[in-house]
Design a protein around this motif. Structure first.
Motif, PDB file in Angstrom:
ATOM      1  N   ASP A 116       0.842  -1.192   0.000  1.00 45.56           N
ATOM      2  CA  ASP A 116       0.000   0.000   0.000  1.00 45.56           C
ATOM      3  C   ASP A 116       0.881   1.247   0.000  1.00 45.56           C
ATOM      4  OD1 ASP A 116      -1.536   2.208   1.723  1.00 45.56           O
ATOM      5  OD2 ASP A 116      -3.020   0.946   0.727  1.00 45.56           O
ATOM      6  N   GLU A 117       0.444   2.294  -0.731  1.00 39.06           N
ATOM      7  CA  GLU A 117       1.277   3.501  -0.874  1.00 39.06           C
ATOM      8  C   GLU A 117       1.516   4.210   0.452  1.00 39.06           C
ATOM      9  OE1 GLU A 117      -2.983   4.768  -1.626  1.00 39.06           O
ATOM     10  OE2 GLU A 117      -1.688   3.128  -2.281  1.00 39.06           O
ATOM     11  N   THR A 118       0.711   3.906   1.470  1.00 43.07           N
ATOM     12  CA  THR A 118       0.933   4.514   2.785  1.00 43.07           C
ATOM     13  C   THR A 118       2.033   3.794   3.554  1.00 43.07           C
ATOM     14  OG1 THR A 118      -0.767   3.133   3.833  1.00 43.07           O
ATOM     15  CG2 THR A 118      -1.474   5.253   2.929  1.00 43.07           C
ATOM     16  N   ARG A 119       2.478   2.628   3.042  1.00 44.13           N
ATOM     17  CA  ARG A 119       3.487   1.854   3.773  1.00 44.13           C
ATOM     18  C   ARG A 119       4.759   1.582   2.976  1.00 44.13           C
ATOM     19  NH1 ARG A 119      -1.396  -0.132   5.648  1.00 44.13           N
ATOM     20  NH2 ARG A 119      -1.623  -1.567   3.920  1.00 44.13           N
ATOM     21  N   THR A 120       4.802   2.007   1.711  1.00 52.29           N
ATOM     22  CA  THR A 120       5.992   1.745   0.907  1.00 52.29           C
ATOM     23  C   THR A 120       7.222   2.462   1.452  1.00 52.29           C
ATOM     24  OG1 THR A 120       5.303   3.522  -0.599  1.00 52.29           O
ATOM     25  CG2 THR A 120       4.747   1.267  -1.232  1.00 52.29           C
ATOM     26  N   LEU A 121       6.990   3.607   2.119  1.00 49.87           N
ATOM     27  CA  LEU A 121       8.124   4.395   2.606  1.00 49.87           C
ATOM     28  C   LEU A 121       8.919   3.649   3.672  1.00 49.87           C
ATOM     29  CD1 LEU A 121       8.891   7.129   1.483  1.00 49.87           C
ATOM     30  CD2 LEU A 121       7.993   8.190   3.543  1.00 49.87           C
ATOM     31  N   SER A 122       8.257   2.837   4.471  1.00 51.57           N
ATOM     32  CA  SER A 122       8.975   2.087   5.497  1.00 51.57           C
ATOM     33  C   SER A 122       9.951   1.108   4.868  1.00 51.57           C
ATOM     34  CB  SER A 122       7.988   1.343   6.402  1.00 51.57           C
ATOM     35  OG  SER A 122       7.243   0.383   5.667  1.00 51.57           O
ATOM     36  N   MET A 123       9.631   0.589   3.691  1.00 46.50           N
ATOM     37  CA  MET A 123      10.534  -0.316   2.986  1.00 46.50           C
ATOM     38  C   MET A 123      11.777   0.438   2.525  1.00 46.50           C
ATOM     39  SD  MET A 123       7.678  -2.390   0.764  1.00 46.50           S
ATOM     40  CE  MET A 123       8.749  -3.755   0.344  1.00 46.50           C
ATOM     41  N   LEU A 124      11.591   1.707   2.139  1.00 49.18           N
ATOM     42  CA  LEU A 124      12.718   2.541   1.718  1.00 49.18           C
ATOM     43  C   LEU A 124      13.617   2.840   2.908  1.00 49.18           C
ATOM     44  CD1 LEU A 124      13.705   3.974  -0.888  1.00 49.18           C
ATOM     45  CD2 LEU A 124      12.498   6.011  -0.092  1.00 49.18           C
ATOM     46  N   ARG A 125      13.016   3.142   4.051  1.00 46.33           N
ATOM     47  CA  ARG A 125      13.800   3.430   5.258  1.00 46.33           C
ATOM     48  C   ARG A 125      14.636   2.222   5.680  1.00 46.33           C
ATOM     49  NH1 ARG A 125       8.796   5.894   7.078  1.00 46.33           N
ATOM     50  NH2 ARG A 125       8.984   8.180   7.083  1.00 46.33           N
ATOM     51  N   ARG A 126      14.044   1.033   5.555  1.00 39.86           N
ATOM     52  CA  ARG A 126      14.749  -0.181   5.972  1.00 39.86           C
ATOM     53  C   ARG A 126      15.856  -0.578   5.001  1.00 39.86           C
ATOM     54  NH1 ARG A 126       9.395  -2.249   6.839  1.00 39.86           N
ATOM     55  NH2 ARG A 126       9.664  -3.516   4.950  1.00 39.86           N
TER      56      ARG A 126
ATOM     57  N   VAL B  48      12.785  10.787   2.815  1.00 40.55           N
ATOM     58  CA  VAL B  48      13.482  10.010   3.830  1.00 40.55           C
ATOM     59  C   VAL B  48      14.941  10.452   3.843  1.00 40.55           C
ATOM     60  CG1 VAL B  48      14.293   7.664   4.368  1.00 40.55           C
ATOM     61  CG2 VAL B  48      11.942   8.033   3.640  1.00 40.55           C
ATOM     62  N   SER B  49      15.586  10.348   4.973  1.00 37.16           N
ATOM     63  CA  SER B  49      17.001  10.709   5.073  1.00 37.16           C
ATOM     64  C   SER B  49      17.819   9.961   4.036  1.00 37.16           C
ATOM     65  CB  SER B  49      17.517  10.374   6.481  1.00 37.16           C
ATOM     66  OG  SER B  49      18.892  10.660   6.585  1.00 37.16           O
ATOM     67  N   GLY B  50      18.599  10.721   3.266  1.00 36.26           N
ATOM     68  CA  GLY B  50      19.434  10.117   2.230  1.00 36.26           C
ATOM     69  C   GLY B  50      18.713   9.914   0.908  1.00 36.26           C
ATOM     70  N   CYS B  51      17.480  10.412   0.813  1.00 35.93           N
ATOM     71  CA  CYS B  51      16.684  10.230  -0.400  1.00 35.93           C
ATOM     72  C   CYS B  51      16.242  11.578  -0.974  1.00 35.93           C
ATOM     73  CB  CYS B  51      15.441   9.380  -0.109  1.00 35.93           C
ATOM     74  SG  CYS B  51      15.800   7.689   0.379  1.00 35.93           S
TER      75      CYS B  51
ATOM     76  N   TRP C  67       7.692  10.048  -5.967  1.00 33.32           N
ATOM     77  CA  TRP C  67       8.754   9.068  -6.205  1.00 33.32           C
ATOM     78  C   TRP C  67       9.913   9.439  -5.291  1.00 33.32           C
ATOM     79  CZ3 TRP C  67      10.447   4.579  -7.617  1.00 33.32           C
ATOM     80  CH2 TRP C  67      11.755   4.365  -8.058  1.00 33.32           C
ATOM     81  N   GLN C  68      10.193   8.556  -4.344  1.00 31.16           N
ATOM     82  CA  GLN C  68      11.343   8.758  -3.474  1.00 31.16           C
ATOM     83  C   GLN C  68      12.379   7.693  -3.791  1.00 31.16           C
ATOM     84  OE1 GLN C  68      11.343   9.960   0.483  1.00 31.16           O
ATOM     85  NE2 GLN C  68       9.211  10.666   0.553  1.00 31.16           N
TER      86      GLN C  68
END
Length: 293
Positions: free
Chosen positions: A124-134, A148-151, A264-265
């Motif tokens: 879900d687009e509300t949770r994709t960012l956590s995958m980027l952080r990890r 996100v930091s570094g993005c 797009w991050q």
């Protein structure tokens, strides 16, 4: 830090187990375990949660990010030197609706590029960012504008969602007071769908009240088909359902559309293939999606 150990850590996280990682790396599970033990000893941290699937700890996530960056740079370097006939792996988090619609143009363009392979993670687009952080992915389609930091973050367009049903369902459940939302059959993706959750809240529909009239269809294409044939009403991306609205197979239930800005991050990393992917994503999105004024 030993790059072979980092490669092994990344393989375990991507494959979800020591055994599958061993198969991908062409070594024994015992060798995989020894490498991780050595890496954990060198860092003084537990890097993996030994569960099913295996996941990275907070300390492990930091190393996974580094390992994925190293893998991308190494693959590009090898390709330029002609040392390996290996495609550059691009891990991307994307939501179901995007994958079923405008992201197809991204895949087509990347196929023409030739030197890149896509590894898509659907969420879900509300949770994709956590995958980027990890560090699970190097790019993500998300509704969050703050990078996100570094993005870096780039606005793509606005996805509009409409509540629709067959004309028959709308007619049967229209009363003098309006639509009988609590009596209409409903089609849901699953237990975690932020867009549908918002649509239901807006219409004061509660799952526990209508549970006997709820169908769960977990893929975007099948969800559309379920709504189209009259299994229930649903909420769909306008660009996905427009042809059926035009033909009259489906009708809008009201004018309370939901608009979601998409971004797009991606990692701030000097990479030719990542720049190519970014260009493809931005071009495809801005061609297909309405732009914020």
């Amino acid at each position: 830090m030993n790059p072979v150990h980092l490669e092994t850590l990344l393989a375990i996280v991507d494959e979800g187990s020591f055994e599958y990682a061993a198969t991908v790396l062409g070594i024994t599970p015992s060798a995989v375990s020894q490498r991780i033990k050595s890496l954990e000893a060198a860092t003084g941290r537990v890097l993996l949660r030994r569960a099913n699937p295996v996941t990275a700890t907070d300390a492990g996530e930091i190393l996974v990010q580094s390992a994925r960056r190293m893998a991308l740079v190494q693959a590009e370097t090898d390709a330029r030197l002609g040392q390996r006939l290996q495609r550059v792996p691009l891990s991307v988090a994307v939501n179901n609706d995007t994958l079923a619609t405008w992201f197809k143009a991204v895949m087509a363009e990347m196929a023409q590029y030739g030197d890149a392979a896509l590894r898509l993670r659907v969420e879900d687009e509300t949770r994709t960012l956590s995958m980027l952080r990890r560090g699970d992915v190097l790019g993500a389609i998300t509704h969050e504008s703050a990078p996100v930091s570094g993005c870096v973050s780039e606005y793509l367009g606005t996805m509009r969602y409409v509540a629709v049903s067959t004309p028959d369902i709308k007619s049967r459940f229209t009363t003098e007071l309006g639509l009988a939302w609590r009596q209409m059959p409903l089609v849901i993706y699953g237990p975690q769908d932020a867009i549908l959750d918002q649509a239901m809240r807006d219409r004061q529909v509660e799952l526990h009240v209508i549970r006997g009239r709820v169908s769960q269809i977990p893929t975007s294409e099948a969800y559309l088909e379920a709504v189209r044939i009259g299994l229930g009403w649903g909420v769909l991306a306008e660009i996905q359902v427009q042809q059926y609205l035009d033909s009259g197979d489906l009708v809008a239930l009201d004018g309370d559309d939901i608009e979601v800005d998409l971004y797009w991050q991606r990692w701030r990393l000097e990479s030719e293939v990542l720049e190519k992917l970014t260009s493809s994503v931005i071009s495809a999105a801005r061609t297909a999606l309405p732009q914020r004024k």
